[in-house]
Design a protein around this motif. Structure first.
Motif, PDB file in Angstrom:
ATOM      1  N   SER A  72       0.857  -1.181   0.000  1.00  0.00           N
ATOM      2  CA  SER A  72       0.000   0.000   0.000  1.00  0.00           C
ATOM      3  C   SER A  72       0.895   1.234   0.000  1.00  0.00           C
ATOM      4  O   SER A  72       1.663   1.454   0.945  1.00  0.00           O
ATOM      5  N   THR A  73       0.813   2.005  -1.080  1.00  0.00           N
ATOM      6  CA  THR A  73       1.664   3.182  -1.229  1.00  0.00           C
ATOM      7  C   THR A  73       0.845   4.447  -1.026  1.00  0.00           C
ATOM      8  O   THR A  73      -0.181   4.652  -1.683  1.00  0.00           O
ATOM      9  N   GLU A  74       1.334   5.275  -0.116  1.00  0.00           N
ATOM     10  CA  GLU A  74       0.693   6.563   0.153  1.00  0.00           C
ATOM     11  C   GLU A  74       0.798   7.448  -1.092  1.00  0.00           C
ATOM     12  O   GLU A  74       1.833   7.489  -1.756  1.00  0.00           O
ATOM     13  N   ARG A  75      -0.282   8.154  -1.417  1.00  0.00           N
ATOM     14  CA  ARG A  75      -0.277   9.135  -2.512  1.00  0.00           C
ATOM     15  C   ARG A  75      -0.647  10.486  -1.922  1.00  0.00           C
ATOM     16  O   ARG A  75      -1.593  10.585  -1.143  1.00  0.00           O
ATOM     17  N   ARG A  76       0.098  11.500  -2.273  1.00  0.00           N
ATOM     18  CA  ARG A  76      -0.218  12.840  -1.778  1.00  0.00           C
ATOM     19  C   ARG A  76       0.062  13.854  -2.872  1.00  0.00           C
ATOM     20  O   ARG A  76       0.851  13.614  -3.788  1.00  0.00           O
ATOM     21  N   TYR A  77      -0.616  14.997  -2.743  1.00  0.00           N
ATOM     22  CA  TYR A  77      -0.450  16.058  -3.728  1.00  0.00           C
ATOM     23  C   TYR A  77       0.689  16.972  -3.291  1.00  0.00           C
ATOM     24  O   TYR A  77       0.681  17.509  -2.187  1.00  0.00           O
ATOM     25  N   ASP A  78       1.697  17.146  -4.141  1.00  0.00           N
ATOM     26  CA  ASP A  78       2.839  18.023  -3.872  1.00  0.00           C
ATOM     27  C   ASP A  78       2.565  19.352  -4.563  1.00  0.00           C
ATOM     28  O   ASP A  78       2.595  19.449  -5.795  1.00  0.00           O
TER      29      ASP A  78
END
Length: 152
Positions: free
Chosen positions: A34-40
């Motif tokens: 499970s890979t965290e996704r975030r907006y940069d």
């Protein structure tokens, strides 16, 4: 009583391993990434964060369905009981993270899936029906080699 229930979204990182316990209970397991996704905001794009790996365990009928339905790389949702264990082996401390699944399925936000209802054997009827005949009243059919199944 005070179980930690979690839902995790990720991808099957390994093929499913299938076995049975000494008591004959079906068991399936695989690793889920499970890979965290975030907006940069600086890049103006979504970026990957850290990847967490857990071992997912499925028992009994779910184990049989998992081995028939899940392949390495499949996007999945898993809900179940979280188990975190610390161990010491050869002077090194390790932590394992497991989920005993009570629900598991494909992530339909990332693809399609064709659901088929599982068919279960009814051992008490195995010897009562000849092959390829449909039983009266119960909707039970015999599937070679002599195994009777009934819709769930």
């Amino acid at each position: 009583m005070n179980e930690t229930m979690v839902t995790i979204v990720g991808n099957a990182a390994t093929d499913v391993r299938y076995s049975t316990t000494s008591a004959g209970v079906p068991l399936a397991s695989f690793r889920l990434a499970s890979t965290e996704r975030r907006y940069d905001r600086q890049q103006g794009a979504w970026v990957d964060g850290e990847t967490s790996f857990v071992t997912v365990w499925a028992w009994r009928w779910m184990a049989e369905n998992v081995v028939s339905s899940v392949s390495k790389g499949d996007p999945l949702l898993v809900a179940g009981k979280l188990r975190v264990r610390e161990r010491e082996q050869d002077g090194k401390r390790t932590v394992t993270v497991d989920i005993d699944a009570w629900a598991l399925g494909h992530d339909l936000s990332r693809g399609t899936s064709a659901f088929r209802r599982a068919v279960r054997a009814r051992p008490e009827l195995v010897e009562q029906q000849p092959s390829w005949e449909r039983a009266d009243g119960g909707g039970v059919a015999v599937v070679p080699p002599g195994r009777v199944v009934a819709p769930v």
